[in-house]
Design a protein around this motif. Sequence first.
Motif, PDB file in Angstrom:
ATOM      1  N   GLN A 238      58.357  82.568  86.368  1.00 52.60           N
ATOM      2  CA  GLN A 238      58.192  81.777  85.148  1.00 52.60           C
ATOM      3  C   GLN A 238      57.119  80.688  85.281  1.00 52.60           C
ATOM      4  OE1 GLN A 238      62.238  80.573  84.467  1.00 52.60           O
ATOM      5  NE2 GLN A 238      62.808  82.583  83.696  1.00 52.60           N
ATOM      6  N   ILE A 239      56.022  81.041  85.919  1.00 55.63           N
ATOM      7  CA  ILE A 239      54.889  80.120  86.057  1.00 55.63           C
ATOM      8  C   ILE A 239      54.086  80.158  84.755  1.00 55.63           C
ATOM      9  CG2 ILE A 239      52.797  79.632  87.396  1.00 55.63           C
ATOM     10  CD1 ILE A 239      55.420  79.248  88.976  1.00 55.63           C
ATOM     11  N   SER A 240      53.639  78.999  84.308  1.00 56.75           N
ATOM     12  CA  SER A 240      52.899  78.914  83.046  1.00 56.75           C
ATOM     13  C   SER A 240      51.567  79.659  83.150  1.00 56.75           C
ATOM     14  CB  SER A 240      52.643  77.455  82.687  1.00 56.75           C
ATOM     15  OG  SER A 240      51.684  76.899  83.571  1.00 56.75           O
ATOM     16  N   THR A 241      51.052  80.046  82.002  1.00 49.63           N
ATOM     17  CA  THR A 241      49.778  80.776  81.945  1.00 49.63           C
ATOM     18  C   THR A 241      48.646  79.944  82.532  1.00 49.63           C
ATOM     19  OG1 THR A 241      50.563  81.878  79.954  1.00 49.63           O
ATOM     20  CG2 THR A 241      48.208  82.011  80.391  1.00 49.63           C
ATOM     21  N   TYR A 242      48.654  78.648  82.249  1.00 49.26           N
ATOM     22  CA  TYR A 242      47.617  77.766  82.794  1.00 49.26           C
ATOM     23  C   TYR A 242      47.645  77.791  84.323  1.00 49.26           C
ATOM     24  CZ  TYR A 242      45.232  73.559  84.316  1.00 49.26           C
ATOM     25  OH  TYR A 242      44.407  72.686  84.980  1.00 49.26           O
ATOM     26  N   ASN A 243      48.821  77.607  84.913  1.00 49.31           N
ATOM     27  CA  ASN A 243      48.944  77.601  86.374  1.00 49.31           C
ATOM     28  C   ASN A 243      48.636  78.972  86.963  1.00 49.31           C
ATOM     29  OD1 ASN A 243      49.587  74.886  86.584  1.00 49.31           O
ATOM     30  ND2 ASN A 243      51.775  75.256  86.415  1.00 49.31           N
ATOM     31  N   LEU A 244      48.986  80.017  86.243  1.00 51.33           N
ATOM     32  CA  LEU A 244      48.699  81.371  86.692  1.00 51.33           C
ATOM     33  C   LEU A 244      47.190  81.598  86.772  1.00 51.33           C
ATOM     34  CD1 LEU A 244      50.814  84.334  85.702  1.00 51.33           C
ATOM     35  CD2 LEU A 244      48.363  84.623  85.706  1.00 51.33           C
ATOM     36  N   ASN A 245      46.480  81.205  85.719  1.00 47.28           N
ATOM     37  CA  ASN A 245      45.018  81.359  85.709  1.00 47.28           C
ATOM     38  C   ASN A 245      44.353  80.494  86.774  1.00 47.28           C
ATOM     39  OD1 ASN A 245      45.105  83.215  83.610  1.00 47.28           O
ATOM     40  ND2 ASN A 245      44.967  81.629  82.047  1.00 47.28           N
ATOM     41  N   THR A 246      44.869  79.289  86.972  1.00 41.66           N
ATOM     42  CA  THR A 246      44.344  78.405  88.015  1.00 41.66           C
ATOM     43  C   THR A 246      44.545  79.041  89.391  1.00 41.66           C
ATOM     44  OG1 THR A 246      44.917  76.495  86.652  1.00 41.66           O
ATOM     45  CG2 THR A 246      44.467  76.059  88.963  1.00 41.66           C
ATOM     46  N   ALA A 247      45.702  79.651  89.594  1.00 41.11           N
ATOM     47  CA  ALA A 247      46.001  80.286  90.882  1.00 41.11           C
ATOM     48  C   ALA A 247      45.067  81.455  91.160  1.00 41.11           C
ATOM     49  CB  ALA A 247      47.454  80.751  90.897  1.00 41.11           C
ATOM     50  N   LEU A 248      44.790  82.256  90.129  1.00 41.71           N
ATOM     51  CA  LEU A 248      43.909  83.423  90.326  1.00 41.71           C
ATOM     52  C   LEU A 248      42.477  83.005  90.641  1.00 41.71           C
ATOM     53  CD1 LEU A 248      45.236  85.878  87.608  1.00 41.71           C
ATOM     54  CD2 LEU A 248      45.695  85.892  90.062  1.00 41.71           C
ATOM     55  N   LYS A 249      42.078  81.810  90.209  1.00 46.23           N
ATOM     56  CA  LYS A 249      40.738  81.309  90.526  1.00 46.23           C
ATOM     57  C   LYS A 249      40.602  80.965  92.007  1.00 46.23           C
ATOM     58  CE  LYS A 249      39.897  79.474  85.927  1.00 46.23           C
ATOM     59  NZ  LYS A 249      39.906  78.273  85.088  1.00 46.23           N
ATOM     60  N   GLU A 250      41.733  80.840  92.701  1.00 45.28           N
ATOM     61  CA  GLU A 250      41.722  80.546  94.137  1.00 45.28           C
ATOM     62  C   GLU A 250      41.209  81.739  94.950  1.00 45.28           C
ATOM     63  OE1 GLU A 250      42.926  77.609  96.039  1.00 45.28           O
ATOM     64  OE2 GLU A 250      42.330  76.900  94.057  1.00 45.28           O
ATOM     65  N   ILE A 251      41.234  82.913  94.360  1.00 52.55           N
ATOM     66  CA  ILE A 251      40.803  84.129  95.067  1.00 52.55           C
ATOM     67  C   ILE A 251      39.304  84.309  94.865  1.00 52.55           C
ATOM     68  CG2 ILE A 251      41.070  86.623  95.238  1.00 52.55           C
ATOM     69  CD1 ILE A 251      43.932  86.233  94.134  1.00 52.55           C
TER      70      ILE A 251
END
Length: 157
Positions: free
Chosen positions: A89-102
């Motif tokens: 249940q991670i928010s879309t904003y945090n999800l997109n931020t996390a994917l930018k780490e890759i």
Amino acid sequence: MNKKPSLTVHEALLKLMQYCTYQDRCHKEVEKKLDELGMYHDAKAHIISKLIEDNFLNEERFAKSFARGKFRIKKWGKIRITRALKLRQISTYNLNTALKEINEDDYIKTLHELVDYKYKQLGQKLTQANKQKIYQYLAYRGFENHLIYEAINNLKT
């Protein structure tokens, strides 16, 4: 019948501080742990707000470290990481931020390494059946279809 002694809010807070210090956690994991400890709704809300206030619980930090770890260690693709974060249940904003780490170059490099690994494992014969096995292997790991097809087509036989 042995009954577990109930914890005070302060004791539960200390336990959860240790729990969150050991490894980054998401809100869902913390709520589950509080349920296991038998805490009531008001106490759970107080403890979670205190953990956030003291920066023991930070979902953006959790999402970033989760994405980096699953990519580097387990070699998961973005689709599988996204699915796992949504389950938490991670928010879309945090999800997109996390994917930018890759890093995109590392992502493509890892994909090609996995293609080569599976190709060698299958006996280095690029039959249609082996292409399908390579595709399924990479799709299970969560890589995007167009990248998988491109990597299989660029495979040096």
